[in-house]
Design a protein around this motif. Structure first.
Motif, mmCIF file in Angstrom:
data_model
loop_
_atom_site.group_PDB
_atom_site.id
_atom_site.type_symbol
_atom_site.label_atom_id
_atom_site.label_comp_id
_atom_site.label_asym_id
_atom_site.label_seq_id
_atom_site.Cartn_x
_atom_site.Cartn_y
_atom_site.Cartn_z
ATOM 1 N N LYS A 41 -14.486 -0.819 11.146
ATOM 2 C CA LYS A 41 -15.428 0.250 11.471
ATOM 3 C C LYS A 41 -14.697 1.496 11.935
ATOM 4 N N GLN A 42 -13.698 1.327 12.789
ATOM 5 C CA GLN A 42 -12.822 2.418 13.220
ATOM 6 C C GLN A 42 -11.381 1.944 13.042
ATOM 7 N N PRO A 43 -10.893 1.918 11.837
ATOM 8 C CA PRO A 43 -9.593 1.300 11.559
ATOM 9 C C PRO A 43 -8.444 2.130 12.125
ATOM 10 N N THR A 44 -7.434 1.431 12.610
ATOM 11 C CA THR A 44 -6.202 2.072 13.027
ATOM 12 C C THR A 44 -5.304 2.289 11.807
ATOM 13 N N ALA A 45 -4.135 2.875 12.058
ATOM 14 C CA ALA A 45 -3.219 3.116 10.945
ATOM 15 C C ALA A 45 -2.736 1.814 10.342
ATOM 16 N N PHE A 46 -2.509 0.779 11.164
ATOM 17 C CA PHE A 46 -2.052 -0.506 10.648
ATOM 18 C C PHE A 46 -3.162 -1.206 9.863
ATOM 19 N N THR A 47 -4.396 -1.090 10.324
ATOM 20 C CA THR A 47 -5.509 -1.688 9.588
ATOM 21 C C THR A 47 -5.701 -1.000 8.239
ATOM 22 N N LYS A 48 -5.575 0.320 8.194
ATOM 23 C CA LYS A 48 -5.669 1.030 6.912
ATOM 24 C C LYS A 48 -4.565 0.609 5.956
ATOM 25 N N GLN A 49 -3.370 0.415 6.504
ATOM 26 C CA GLN A 49 -2.261 -0.028 5.657
ATOM 27 C C GLN A 49 -2.537 -1.421 5.095
ATOM 28 N N ALA A 50 -3.090 -2.317 5.941
ATOM 29 C CA ALA A 50 -3.399 -3.670 5.470
ATOM 30 C C ALA A 50 -4.449 -3.646 4.361
ATOM 31 N N LEU A 51 -5.501 -2.855 4.528
ATOM 32 C CA LEU A 51 -6.532 -2.767 3.490
ATOM 33 C C LEU A 51 -5.979 -2.174 2.199
ATOM 34 N N ARG A 52 -5.136 -1.174 2.313
ATOM 35 C CA ARG A 52 -4.563 -0.566 1.110
ATOM 36 C C ARG A 52 -3.651 -1.546 0.364
ATOM 37 N N GLU A 53 -2.805 -2.257 1.109
ATOM 38 C CA GLU A 53 -1.920 -3.220 0.452
ATOM 39 C C GLU A 53 -2.714 -4.376 -0.142
ATOM 40 N N PHE A 54 -3.797 -4.802 0.512
ATOM 41 C CA PHE A 54 -4.640 -5.865 -0.039
ATOM 42 C C PHE A 54 -5.256 -5.435 -1.372
ATOM 43 N N ALA A 55 -5.786 -4.208 -1.409
ATOM 44 C CA ALA A 55 -6.390 -3.721 -2.662
ATOM 45 C C ALA A 55 -5.334 -3.538 -3.756
ATOM 46 N N ASP A 56 -4.154 -3.027 -3.393
ATOM 47 C CA ASP A 56 -3.097 -2.872 -4.397
ATOM 48 C C ASP A 56 -2.670 -4.221 -4.972
ATOM 49 N N TRP A 57 -2.608 -5.242 -4.117
ATOM 50 C CA TRP A 57 -2.210 -6.551 -4.621
ATOM 51 C C TRP A 57 -3.272 -7.138 -5.550
ATOM 52 N N GLN A 58 -4.557 -6.920 -5.267
ATOM 53 C CA GLN A 58 -5.600 -7.425 -6.155
ATOM 54 C C GLN A 58 -5.481 -6.811 -7.554
ATOM 55 N N ARG A 59 -5.156 -5.535 -7.626
ATOM 56 C CA ARG A 59 -4.968 -4.917 -8.937
ATOM 57 C C ARG A 59 -3.699 -5.436 -9.620
ATOM 58 N N ALA A 60 -2.634 -5.637 -8.825
ATOM 59 C CA ALA A 60 -1.383 -6.109 -9.414
ATOM 60 C C ALA A 60 -1.517 -7.533 -9.955
ATOM 61 N N THR A 61 -2.124 -8.428 -9.193
ATOM 62 C CA THR A 61 -2.264 -9.802 -9.674
ATOM 63 C C THR A 61 -3.225 -9.893 -10.846
ATOM 64 N N ALA A 62 -4.250 -9.021 -10.882
ATOM 65 C CA ALA A 62 -5.139 -9.004 -12.044
ATOM 66 C C ALA A 62 -4.405 -8.531 -13.291
ATOM 67 N N GLN A 63 -3.509 -7.562 -13.123
ATOM 68 C CA GLN A 63 -2.732 -7.092 -14.264
ATOM 69 C C GLN A 63 -1.774 -8.173 -14.761
ATOM 70 N N MET A 64 -1.151 -8.911 -13.843
ATOM 71 C CA MET A 64 -0.265 -9.989 -14.260
ATOM 72 C C MET A 64 -1.034 -11.123 -14.933
ATOM 73 N N SER A 65 -2.285 -11.339 -14.523
ATOM 74 C CA SER A 65 -3.119 -12.377 -15.143
ATOM 75 C C SER A 65 -3.885 -11.873 -16.345
ATOM 76 N N GLN A 66 -3.792 -10.567 -16.622
ATOM 77 C CA GLN A 66 -4.491 -9.951 -17.755
ATOM 78 C C GLN A 66 -5.991 -10.187 -17.664
ATOM 79 N N GLU A 67 -6.554 -9.851 -16.503
ATOM 80 C CA GLU A 67 -7.979 -9.970 -16.285
ATOM 81 C C GLU A 67 -8.443 -8.783 -15.449
ATOM 82 N N PRO A 68 -9.740 -8.478 -15.457
ATOM 83 C CA PRO A 68 -10.229 -7.339 -14.667
ATOM 84 C C PRO A 68 -9.996 -7.558 -13.181
ATOM 85 N N PRO A 69 -9.652 -6.499 -12.433
ATOM 86 C CA PRO A 69 -9.444 -6.661 -10.982
ATOM 87 C C PRO A 69 -10.758 -6.947 -10.267
#
Length: 617
Positions: A120-148
């Motif tokens: 709700k009021q994310p800190t800088a570390f929480t924003k970094q965690a959410l960004r890295e989580f979303a980036d990994w979902q796109r990366a693993t979907a690309q490696m699996s050749q499926e939609p993120p």
């Protein structure tokens, strides 16, 4: 793109799926993935889940159940894929590991819902965690050749309830994880254990799995079939082992110590974030004050003079080498300064501390607006309002307008005063009629036709000689004694008063008019493809041996005279700069045109405040 590149992503994926050993490090009550190039180094595990005996057992239980559901009831999620929801997800590392284990079982994940008060009021570390989580979902979907997977983040359970209603965007969840045993003081833990079953009934699809982790136990339920809101409890050895470990007093003490460390770290993060926000606000305020101060300074600089000022270059000709700023009084002899002069020819100099490019741009814009308003007012038949100017500024304005129109304004009022009225002549002479006004403002006299030669008083101004006639034929200015002006008018008045009755005063010689079009020059230029220029600057324009202001002077050209050049069109003129090489002109400069170095004339002198000296015909 993720940190570590393609090879780093493949290695991290193998560790998450259990094909290689994963290394975790403890920092301030959080478990992080080790390695400087970890694709998800900002993610972590906190609370009871960080215990090495609880996290693996709970993960294996969930993956086994998902694998059984995928083999037995494919219709639970169908081709759309599995929908995953996690309440109290925190730093997301456990959810990331659990999702990769589910994908390793051959299950496609189409949606991930994350609910936590930290979002709700994310800190800088929480924003970094959410960004890295979303980036990994796109990366693993690309490696699996499926939609993120679609990722939805909520800051409270109330916000999440609005999208899990029947037909909602996040309805029909296949797996629901509710972790309430993270640390003391967590609002998601207080009272959430009793609401987890109700929330699971709303969010889960028929046959979906609900897992809840509290400070006392680990429990799991399966939702009933279509039309049923009942939850059937699941008994499993892995769950029993997790519950016994959670209830152990040593585990409770261990979790309490880590929770206190985590709370202290989060408090420090909030303080750092508040300090950063305050510094940012202070910086924005200072920047706004600086912009306002600069705007005020620019407006005051633009109002110093009525005309825009332009910067004088190092190689630009100026009347004086050393100068003094009219604003601050600094001298160029003692201080190195940038010089700004009026573009309209006014005698004013300012330094770079009193004037600048921003003030010049603002003054030019204001001048354009004033000129446009004056033109529109004149077109409507009105009079343009003039600013309150001094007498010197008004005279400078009049001279400037006269130069722009191709005329040189001279004050010849003294001549008319010297010869006003009738002059009585003795003997056989008749009276000379009074002077009448000429179009140029000078006095023109027409003596009677029966006047006879008479003896001229020695004190009377002599008749113009050959030198004066030649000067008049060349279009040059007559000597100062024959000009108008204050001194000439006074001198002529005294001579008229001292002249005897038998002496005939010599009328003041009138300056010849500008020559008309040179037809022979224009015909020659038309035949040979040359261009004709007319002199519009007075009293004269200098012709030099080279295209520079310090070159040798060959002759001068007077207003109205025409010359020709070999260039064609404006493009060629710009290529040779503000200088023109003459190929033709009046007969008197024929010898100059045949010189080896050529004859050059400056046609554009805007840089030095004189405007255009020649204009194309």
């Amino acid at each position: 793109r993720v940190r570590g590149g393609r090879e780093g992503a493949r290695l991290a994926r193998a560790q998450l799926r259990g094909k290689q050993a994963i290394e975790l490090v403890d920092r301030a009550g959080l478990l992080h993935h080790a390695g400087p190039l970890s694709p998800f180094g900002g993610l972590g595990i906190s609370g009871i889940l960080a215990h090495t005996s609880i996290r693996p057992r709970l993960r294996d239980f969930v993956v086994d159940r998902m694998r059984e559901m995928a083999r037995a009831t494919y219709g639970l999620w169908g081709a759309e894929g599995l929908r995953y929801a996690s309440v109290g997800s925190g730093e997301l590392l456990f959810d990331l590991e659990l999702l990769e284990r589910i994908r390793a079982a051959g299950i496609y994940v189409s949606q991930v819902c994350l609910i936590d008060l930290q979002y709700k009021q994310p800190t800088a570390f929480t924003k970094q965690a959410l960004r890295e989580f979303a980036d990994w979902q796109r990366a693993t979907a690309q490696m699996s050749q499926e939609p993120p997977a679609e990722i939805l983040v909520f800051g409270s359970i109330e916000d999440y309830k609005g999208v899990v209603q029947q037909g909602g965007r996040a309805a029909a969840v296949a797996f629901f994880l509710h972790c309430t045993a993270r640390f003391q003081g967590d609002a998601l833990r207080e009272g959430a254990a009793e609401d987890s079953e109700n929330l699971g009934c709303q969010a889960l699809a028929p046959g979906g799995l609900l897992v809840r982790l509290t400070q006392d136990s680990v429990e799991a339920w399966l939702k009933g079939g279509l039309g049923s809101d009942d939850l059937d409890a699941i008994q499993d050895p892995l769950l029993s082992a997790c519950t016994s470990t959670v209830a152990d007093p040593e585990t409770q003490f261990w979790a309490r110590v880590r929770a206190d460390a985590r709370v202290a770290e989060m408090e420090r993060e909030r303080n750092r974030q508040l300090q950063t926000e305050q510094e940012q606000r202070s910086r924005e305020i200072r920047e706004a004050e600086f912009v306002a101060e600069r705007h005020t300074r620019t407006e005051s600089q633009a109002k110093i003079h009525e005309h825009p000022l332009a910067r004088i270059g190092t190689h630009t000709w100026v009347p004086t080498k050393h100068w003094r700023c009219d604003g601050c009084g600094s001298s160029s002899v003692t201080t190195e300064m940038i010089r700004y002069r009026c573009t309209r020819g006014c005698n004013i100099d300012l330094c770079d501390q009193c004037y600048g490019p921003e003030a010049q741009a603002l003054a030019e814009a204001q001048a354009e607006v004033c000129e446009a308003s004056e033109e529109s007012l004149v077109q409507r038949g009105g009079q343009s309002p003039l600013q309150e100017l001094s007498a010197a500024q008004q005279r400078a304005r009049a001279r400037l307008r006269a130069k722009q129109e191709g005329r040189l304004l001279e004050s010849e009022d003294g001549v008319a005063e010297a010869f006003a009225g009738h002059v009585s002549l003795g003997g056989p002479h008749t009276a000379v009629p009074a002077a009448h006004a000429s179009p140029t403002g000078l006095a023109c006299f027409q003596p009677a036709s029966n006047l006879q030669p008479t003896t001229v008083n020695p004190k009377t101004p002599p008749l113009p000689g050959r030198h004066d006639a030649a000067t008049a034929s060349l279009g040059r200015d007559p000597p100062r004694a024959l000009h108008g002006g204050r001194g000439a008018a006074h001198r002529n008045t005294r001579l008229a008063q001292r002249a005897p009755s038998g002496a005939v005063p010599r009328p003041q010689e009138i300056k010849p008019k500008a020559p008309g079009p040179n037809k022979e020059l224009r015909e020659h230029a038309l035949e040979h493809g040359e261009r004709v220029w007319r002199v519009v600057h007075g009293p004269h324009v200098t012709v030099r041996a080279k295209p520079k202001n310090t070159a040798k002077t060959l002759c001068v050209l007077y207003p109205g005279e025409e010359v020709s050049t070999e260039e064609r069109g404006d493009a060629a003129v710009l290529e040779v700069g503000p200088w023109l090489r003459l190929s033709g002109g009046p007969l008197r400069i024929g010898d100059v045109l045949t010189s080896e170095s050529g004859a050059w004339v400056l046609w554009d002198a805007i840089d030095i405040g004189l405007g255009k000296l020649l204009e194309p015909v």
